[in-house]
Design a protein around this motif. Structure first.
Motif, mmCIF file in Angstrom:
data_model
loop_
_atom_site.group_PDB
_atom_site.id
_atom_site.type_symbol
_atom_site.label_atom_id
_atom_site.label_comp_id
_atom_site.label_asym_id
_atom_site.label_seq_id
_atom_site.Cartn_x
_atom_site.Cartn_y
_atom_site.Cartn_z
ATOM 1 N N PRO A 143 0.814 -1.225 0.000
ATOM 2 C CA PRO A 143 0.000 0.000 0.000
ATOM 3 C C PRO A 143 0.849 1.278 0.000
ATOM 4 O O PRO A 143 1.758 1.424 0.803
ATOM 5 N N ARG A 144 0.539 2.177 -0.948
ATOM 6 C CA ARG A 144 1.162 3.493 -1.079
ATOM 7 C C ARG A 144 2.682 3.427 -1.243
ATOM 8 O O ARG A 144 3.396 4.346 -0.870
ATOM 9 N N GLN A 145 3.190 2.331 -1.810
ATOM 10 C CA GLN A 145 4.631 2.191 -2.014
ATOM 11 C C GLN A 145 4.974 1.964 -3.492
ATOM 12 O O GLN A 145 5.998 1.353 -3.813
ATOM 13 N N GLU A 146 4.132 2.470 -4.367
ATOM 14 C CA GLU A 146 4.372 2.292 -5.796
ATOM 15 C C GLU A 146 5.689 2.951 -6.220
ATOM 16 O O GLU A 146 6.484 2.351 -6.949
ATOM 17 N N GLU B 286 -0.729 11.161 -8.545
ATOM 18 C CA GLU B 286 -1.078 9.889 -7.924
ATOM 19 C C GLU B 286 -1.018 8.797 -8.976
ATOM 20 O O GLU B 286 -1.242 9.061 -10.158
ATOM 21 N N PRO C 9 -3.706 2.473 -8.327
ATOM 22 C CA PRO C 9 -3.070 2.334 -7.010
ATOM 23 C C PRO C 9 -2.655 0.895 -6.738
ATOM 24 O O PRO C 9 -3.404 -0.039 -7.020
ATOM 25 N N ARG C 10 -1.448 0.704 -6.201
ATOM 26 C CA ARG C 10 -0.848 -0.568 -5.819
ATOM 27 C C ARG C 10 -0.402 -1.430 -7.002
ATOM 28 O O ARG C 10 -0.109 -2.613 -6.840
#
Length: 165
Positions: free
Chosen positions: A10-13, A47, A51-52
């Motif tokens: 999570p949120r570490q792309e 962003e 996401p992910r």
């Protein structure tokens, strides 16, 4: 060489992207500029479009690099697979995403759009619905509300608004 899909933590792309690139892998993380509220003012942030998830280009056969280091890379959760077969992504899709990303960089997605219904959440006019008109700088927006059967333009902080469905 084919494109594959990496599922990140999570949120570490961005962390996964940077670490994979440092290991010599060709990766792609599609980003989208989005208008968000930050400390009471509107700010444009980038962003991940998905996401992910990020895309990685890998070879096959004897000449290809080992896929094992991908799983242990900081920020990476796993390589997306269907059964034991990693999910291949069509090259055309990656090309299309890269073209679309370039087009979206010029115009970020707005938090509030002109003509959209909003509700005031703070102050003397809390609970009153209005029509979002436009942003006036970073810390103010103009909203059209109806007072005494007349439309009145009101300048307010964007943090004091929320969308009405």
């Amino acid at each position: 060489m084919h494109w594959y899909l990496v599922h990140t933590k999570p949120r570490q792309e961005s962390c996964a992207l940077q670490n994979l690139q440092q290991q010599g892998y060709a990766c792609y993380l599609p980003l989208l500029p989005v208008e968000k509220l930050r400390q009471g003012s509107l700010a444009i942030l980038t962003e991940p479009l998905f996401p992910r998830y990020l895309f990685i280009q890998l070879g096959q056969g004897n000449s290809a690099r080992s896929w094992a280091p991908i799983r242990s890379t900081r920020g990476v959760n796993r390589l997306v697979s269907f059964g034991n077969e990693p999910a291949k992504i069509d090259d055309g899709l990656i090309d299309l995403l890269q073209q679309q990303e370039t087009a979206f960089q010029a115009r970020p997605e707005q938090l509030f759009k002109p003509g959209e219904k909003v509700q005031i959440t703070e102050g003397a006019f809390a609970g009153i619905e209005g029509i979002y008109q436009m942003a006036e700088g970073e810390r103010r927006v103009m909203v059209l509300i109806e007072l005494l059967s007349k439309p009145v333009a009101m300048r307010i902080s964007p943090a004091s608004l929320r969308k009405v469905n």
